[in-house]
Design an enzyme around this catalytic site. Structure first.
Site, PDB file in Angstrom:
ATOM      1  CB  CYS A  48       2.900   7.450   3.284  1.00  0.00           C
ATOM      2  SG  CYS A  48       3.495   6.385   4.575  1.00  0.00           S
ATOM      3  CB  CYS A  67       7.713  -4.787   8.825  1.00  0.00           C
ATOM      4  SG  CYS A  67       9.064  -3.985   9.734  1.00  0.00           S
ATOM      5  CB  SER A 124      10.029   4.958  14.912  1.00  0.00           C
ATOM      6  OG  SER A 124       9.442   5.289  13.682  1.00  0.00           O
ATOM      7  CG  LEU A 125      12.573   8.415  20.959  1.00  0.00           C
ATOM      8  CD1 LEU A 125      13.934   7.751  20.969  1.00  0.00           C
ATOM      9  CD2 LEU A 125      12.717   9.903  21.308  1.00  0.00           C
ATOM     10  CG  HIS A 126       7.384   5.202  18.898  1.00  0.00           C
ATOM     11  ND1 HIS A 126       6.844   6.352  18.370  1.00  0.00           N
ATOM     12  CD2 HIS A 126       7.579   4.380  17.838  1.00  0.00           C
ATOM     13  CE1 HIS A 126       6.718   6.230  17.063  1.00  0.00           C
ATOM     14  NE2 HIS A 126       7.167   5.057  16.710  1.00  0.00           N
ATOM     15  CB  CYS A 145       1.378   6.467  11.064  1.00  0.00           C
ATOM     16  SG  CYS A 145       2.169   7.773  10.210  1.00  0.00           S
ATOM     17  CB  CYS A 179       3.543  -1.298  13.725  1.00  0.00           C
ATOM     18  SG  CYS A 179       3.598  -1.074  11.938  1.00  0.00           S
ATOM     19  CB  CYS A 204       6.815  -1.933  16.179  1.00  0.00           C
ATOM     20  SG  CYS A 204       8.503  -1.544  15.668  1.00  0.00           S
ATOM     21  CB  SER A 239      10.354   6.963   9.052  1.00  0.00           C
ATOM     22  OG  SER A 239      10.043   6.660  10.393  1.00  0.00           O
ATOM     23  CD  GLU A 298      -2.805  -1.115   2.464  1.00  0.00           C
ATOM     24  OE1 GLU A 298      -3.943  -1.562   2.336  1.00  0.00           O
ATOM     25  OE2 GLU A 298      -2.365  -0.696   3.544  1.00  0.00           O
ATOM     26  CD  GLU A 321      13.794   0.271   9.625  1.00  0.00           C
ATOM     27  OE1 GLU A 321      12.894   0.673  10.389  1.00  0.00           O
ATOM     28  OE2 GLU A 321      14.676   1.009   9.169  1.00  0.00           O
TER      29      GLU A 321
HETATM   30  N1  SAH Z   1       9.901   1.061   9.942  1.00  0.00           N
HETATM   31  C1  SAH Z   1       9.964   2.491   9.841  1.00  0.00           C
HETATM   32  C2  SAH Z   1       8.914   3.097   8.931  1.00  0.00           C
HETATM   33  C3  SAH Z   1       7.515   2.575   9.032  1.00  0.00           C
HETATM   34  S1  SAH Z   1       6.576   3.085  10.418  1.00  0.00           S
HETATM   35  C4  SAH Z   1       9.903   3.100  11.232  1.00  0.00           C
HETATM   36  O1  SAH Z   1       9.799   2.362  12.201  1.00  0.00           O
HETATM   37  O2  SAH Z   1      10.020   4.306  11.358  1.00  0.00           O
HETATM   38  C5  SAH Z   1       6.147   4.742  10.097  1.00  0.00           C
HETATM   39  C6  SAH Z   1       5.688   5.500  11.338  1.00  0.00           C
HETATM   40  O3  SAH Z   1       4.393   5.066  11.753  1.00  0.00           O
HETATM   41  C7  SAH Z   1       6.619   5.234  12.507  1.00  0.00           C
HETATM   42  O4  SAH Z   1       6.903   6.371  13.240  1.00  0.00           O
HETATM   43  C8  SAH Z   1       5.777   4.267  13.291  1.00  0.00           C
HETATM   44  O5  SAH Z   1       6.250   4.162  14.550  1.00  0.00           O
HETATM   45  C9  SAH Z   1       4.393   4.866  13.141  1.00  0.00           C
HETATM   46  N2  SAH Z   1       3.314   3.962  13.560  1.00  0.00           N
HETATM   47  C10 SAH Z   1       3.300   2.625  13.473  1.00  0.00           C
HETATM   48  N3  SAH Z   1       2.144   2.117  13.987  1.00  0.00           N
HETATM   49  C11 SAH Z   1       1.407   3.170  14.401  1.00  0.00           C
HETATM   50  C12 SAH Z   1       0.114   3.285  15.010  1.00  0.00           C
HETATM   51  N4  SAH Z   1      -0.641   2.217  15.279  1.00  0.00           N
HETATM   52  N5  SAH Z   1      -0.332   4.544  15.305  1.00  0.00           N
HETATM   53  C13 SAH Z   1       0.406   5.628  15.011  1.00  0.00           C
HETATM   54  N6  SAH Z   1       1.629   5.574  14.430  1.00  0.00           N
HETATM   55  C14 SAH Z   1       2.137   4.357  14.126  1.00  0.00           C
END
Ligand code: SAH
Length: 371
Positions: free
Chosen positions: A119, A126, A228-230, A354, A133, A130, A205, A98, A174
């Protein structure tokens, strides 16, 4: 994983690779012909060499025979109430990915921007798992080829009729685990002679792979990098993102520092807010401290709930932070001197936001239009 490439096409190749492939196939072409082909593929976006009227007719036919130009097939197009469009593509091997076109991805203090952000996906699925995700549920199927990455741009541009202004490598996958193909795609997209988009319009990212980030810093591409810190502690980040058990925060942040040192491009941190997990005053303080290490900004992202989190791994379900606490967190960050952007929830209603991209969890009952 090996870099898969459709071996009978020039689409997806860099200019030197085109020179090489044409020669290997037995064509005795002048150097300027390879340049014309490169321009035709990516600047003019031709679908067949027959469109290249600057080439002799017989050569056009031969090239079309030997090097067909593949297309990505759009099999579904979903339009969100906010104008976000999600495209489902079928790849040559029957797998799907997608891409999402988001109008004005960001809201800042000054109001809406006029962007059309694409995007892009870099992998089918992947491997990183995570916990928040949706793509993680698919596991990794394979890397996308350079052609498949580049084609997402051209197909969305054509199907939408829009001028894409920004590109984020934030779809499925990723990017740093499909390193070579991501780099080649960026070299094509940002080649000034093709006049596609300036390099500052691209953001890659990553979940944080230090070796690849450092290598990326040395590529000289001039694109932006987002992490992607979180979470601001290793304990929580390892629960949310298992990759953190291999490369901890200190290693990842040092690599980001190296990216800034090499490129002088401010880095971006992405931070999803989870109720009660990473949204306390102490988190805001630690996050602000991280942003002060080098010029940077934070994108604070509302969590888009997905159907399948893993409470057993986390010891808790994941929930989005309430609106009021969300705003308070932003205020705390700003008062600590952090530059903060709020990521909107564009496309949430069509599961195009996202982290919501996951094909194995189709079908959903949103409205779709067959293209
Ligand atoms: N693998 C890469 C790129 C894909 S994720 C990465 O980790 O950055 C793209 C962005 O979407 C990242 O910041 C990810 O953490 C965020 N993301 C993933 N799942 C999400 C969700 N359920 N709600 C909001 N953001 C999310």
């Amino acid at each position: 994983m090996s870099n898969q490439r459709q071996d009978n096409t020039l689409f997806g190749l860099s200019e030197p690779e085109i020179v090489e492939a044409v020669k290997t196939a037995g064509f005795d072409l002048a150097r300027f012909r390879a340049k014309q082909i490169y321009q035709a593929l990516y600047a003019k976006r031709v679908h067949s060499f027959n469109e290249m009227t600057s080439l002799p007719k017989q050569l056009r036919e031969e090239l079309d025979d030997v090097f067909p130009i593949p297309r990505l097939k759009i099999i579904l197009e979903s339009v969100s109430a906010d104008g976000t469009i999600k495209y489902l593509f079928e790849l040559a091997d029957g797998r799907s990915i997608e891409s999402v076109l988001i109008p004005s991805e960001m809201r800042d203090n000054e109001g809406e921007s006029k962007r059309k952000t694409l995007c892009l996906s870099t992998q089918v699925g992947c491997p990183l798992d995570c916990k928040f995700c949706a793509t993680a549920s698919m596991k990794l199927k394979r890397n996308l080829t350079t052609a498949e990455i580049v084609a997402q741009f051209f197909e969305v541009e054509r199907a939408s009729g829009e001028k894409i202004t920004n590109v984020v490598y934030m779809g499925m996958g990723e990017p740093m685990l499909n390193y070579e193909n991501v780099i080649t795609s960026l070299k094509i997209f940002t080649d000034p002679s093709l006049e596609i988009l300036g390099n500052k319009r691209f953001t890659v990212s990553t979940s944080g792979l230090p070796d690849e980030i450092i290598r990326f810093a040395k590529e000289g591409l001039g694109v932006k990098l987002a992490l992607s810190l979180h979470a601001t502690t290793d304990e929580l980040r390892s629960k949310l993102m298992p990759i953190n058990r291999r490369y901890n925060l200190s290693e990842v942040l040092s690599a980001m520092e190296e990216y800034y040192r090499q490129t002088h491009i401010p880095v971006t941190y992405e931070y999803i807010l989870f109720q009660g997990l990473n949204d306390t005053a102490a988190d805001a303080k630690r996050l602000a401290k991280i942003t002060r290490r080098m010029p940077s900004k934070v994108n604070v992202i509302p969590f888009h709930p997905i159907d399948f989190t893993h409470p057993a791994d986390l010891g808790a379900e994941l929930h989005p932070t309430d609106e009021k606490e969300f705003q308070e967190f932003i205020e705390m960050l700003r008062s600590e001197g952090a530059q903060v952007m709020i990521r909107s929830s564009s496309g949430v209603d069509i599961e195009a936001a996202c982290g919501q991209l996951a094909l194995s969890n189709e079908p959903h009952t949103h409205e779709i239009t067959l293209s």
